[in-house]
Enzyme design. Structure first.
Site, PDB file in Angstrom:
ATOM      1  CG  ASN A  36      -1.701   1.216   1.455  1.00  0.00           C
ATOM      2  OD1 ASN A  36      -1.802   2.048   0.545  1.00  0.00           O
ATOM      3  ND2 ASN A  36      -2.276   1.376   2.637  1.00  0.00           N
ATOM      4  CE  LYS A  54      -0.098   3.390   4.742  1.00  0.00           C
ATOM      5  NZ  LYS A  54      -0.088   3.545   6.200  1.00  0.00           N
ATOM      6  CG  HIS A 101      -5.803   2.055   5.309  1.00  0.00           C
ATOM      7  ND1 HIS A 101      -5.381   3.064   6.149  1.00  0.00           N
ATOM      8  CD2 HIS A 101      -4.766   1.195   5.193  1.00  0.00           C
ATOM      9  CE1 HIS A 101      -4.129   2.814   6.511  1.00  0.00           C
ATOM     10  NE2 HIS A 101      -3.731   1.693   5.950  1.00  0.00           N
ATOM     11  CD  GLU A 159      -2.891   5.793   6.584  1.00  0.00           C
ATOM     12  OE1 GLU A 159      -2.884   5.819   5.339  1.00  0.00           O
ATOM     13  OE2 GLU A 159      -1.955   5.309   7.249  1.00  0.00           O
ATOM     14  CD  GLU A 161      -3.302  -2.230   7.533  1.00  0.00           C
ATOM     15  OE1 GLU A 161      -2.241  -2.515   6.970  1.00  0.00           O
ATOM     16  OE2 GLU A 161      -3.905  -1.166   7.342  1.00  0.00           O
ATOM     17  N   GLY A 182       2.653   2.779  10.613  1.00  0.00           N
ATOM     18  CA  GLY A 182       3.589   3.866  10.380  1.00  0.00           C
ATOM     19  C   GLY A 182       4.309   4.346  11.629  1.00  0.00           C
ATOM     20  CB  SER A 219       5.435  -1.104  11.922  1.00  0.00           C
ATOM     21  OG  SER A 219       5.006   0.245  12.073  1.00  0.00           O
TER      22      SER A 219
END
Ligand code: PGA
Length: 249
Positions: A10, A12, A94, A96, A166, A172, A211
């Protein structure tokens, strides 16, 4: 039950045409075995990446899609458009998108349905925040996020879908769930699906994301209910990403 592992990168909102060329070239040369590999770049790079990957067996995915087929939706991209550019997968839900763009469980379910209806395989993301983990709400939160989709689409919809766990606190941040922590959540998610349909649960691929790096991937992927990874930052570095794909294969 053997499930073919999947590693999806991904990107992003990162990357460039130069990265398209670099990663596609490196992956073509490396040919990781025994693992399905997908790359999910930002929309504008899909055509170039599709061309660079053609005939390689590597798959393409989108990071998001619209929850409707067409119409006056400025700035949105439909599942049909993604298919025209060779996408097989689409990430939905996701964290985000949930946190920064306010996508709720209903909207995530609509996107999941739209992806499947058009012929894409959704990669449905679920995960708890640090506060929710500390309050011991992890299982409850991820099962609720999953069931919002199962209620809307039916458990059969998971036949052509991938689930990704996740933990928000691991994305991140450099913090990774331990293999044991991740395995416990994956097993809980699979059990929740098995309550509805044990065969579908046995075939469902559940990826871990948060991560994942070359040096922590192998013990995560060795867990019985972890069937690969959804990789953010490390998917932008060819060597690192290839090492992660190899760890899954
Ligand atoms: P990360 O991102 O690997 O950079 O933590 C994972 C993701 O958000 O999919």
């Amino acid at each position: 039950m053997t499930r073919t592992p999947l590693v999806a990168g991904n990107w992003k909102m990162n990357g460039s045409l130069a990265l398209v060329r670099e990663l596609a070239g490196a992956l073509r040369d490396a040919k990781p075995e025994g693992v399905e590999v997908a790359l999910c770049p930002p929309y504008p790079y899909l055509p170039a990446l599709a061309e660079a990957l053609s005939g390689s067996g590597l798959a393409l995915g989108a990071q998001n899609l619209a929850d409707r087929a067409d119409g006056a939706l400025t700035g949105e991209v439909s599942a049909e458009m993604l298919l025209e550019f060779g996408c097989r997968f689409a990430i939905v839900g996701h964290s985000e998108r949930r946190e920064l763009y306010g996508e709720d469980d209903d909207q995530v379910a609509s996107k999941f349905l739209r992806a499947r209806e058009a012929g894409l395989t959704p990669i449905l993301c679920v995960g708890e925040t640090l506060r929710q983990r500390e309050a011991e709400e992890t299982d409850q939160v991820v099962v609720r996020q999953l069931m919002a989709v199962v209620e809307a689409a039916g458990v059969e919809a998971l036949e052509r879908a991938v689930l990704a766990y996740e933990p928000v606190w691991a994305i991140g941040t450099g913090l990774t769930a331990t293999p044991e922590q991740a395995q416990a959540v994956h097993a809980g998610l699979r059990a929740a699906v098995a309550d509805r349909d044990a065969d579908i649960a046995g075939r469902l691929r559940i990826l871990y994301g948060g991560s994942v790096k070359a040096d922590n991937a192998a013990p995560l992927f060795a867990q019985p209910d972890i069937d690969g990874g959804l990789i953010g930052g490390a998917s932008l570095k060819a060597e690192e990403f290839i090492a992660i794909c190899r760890a899954a294969g």
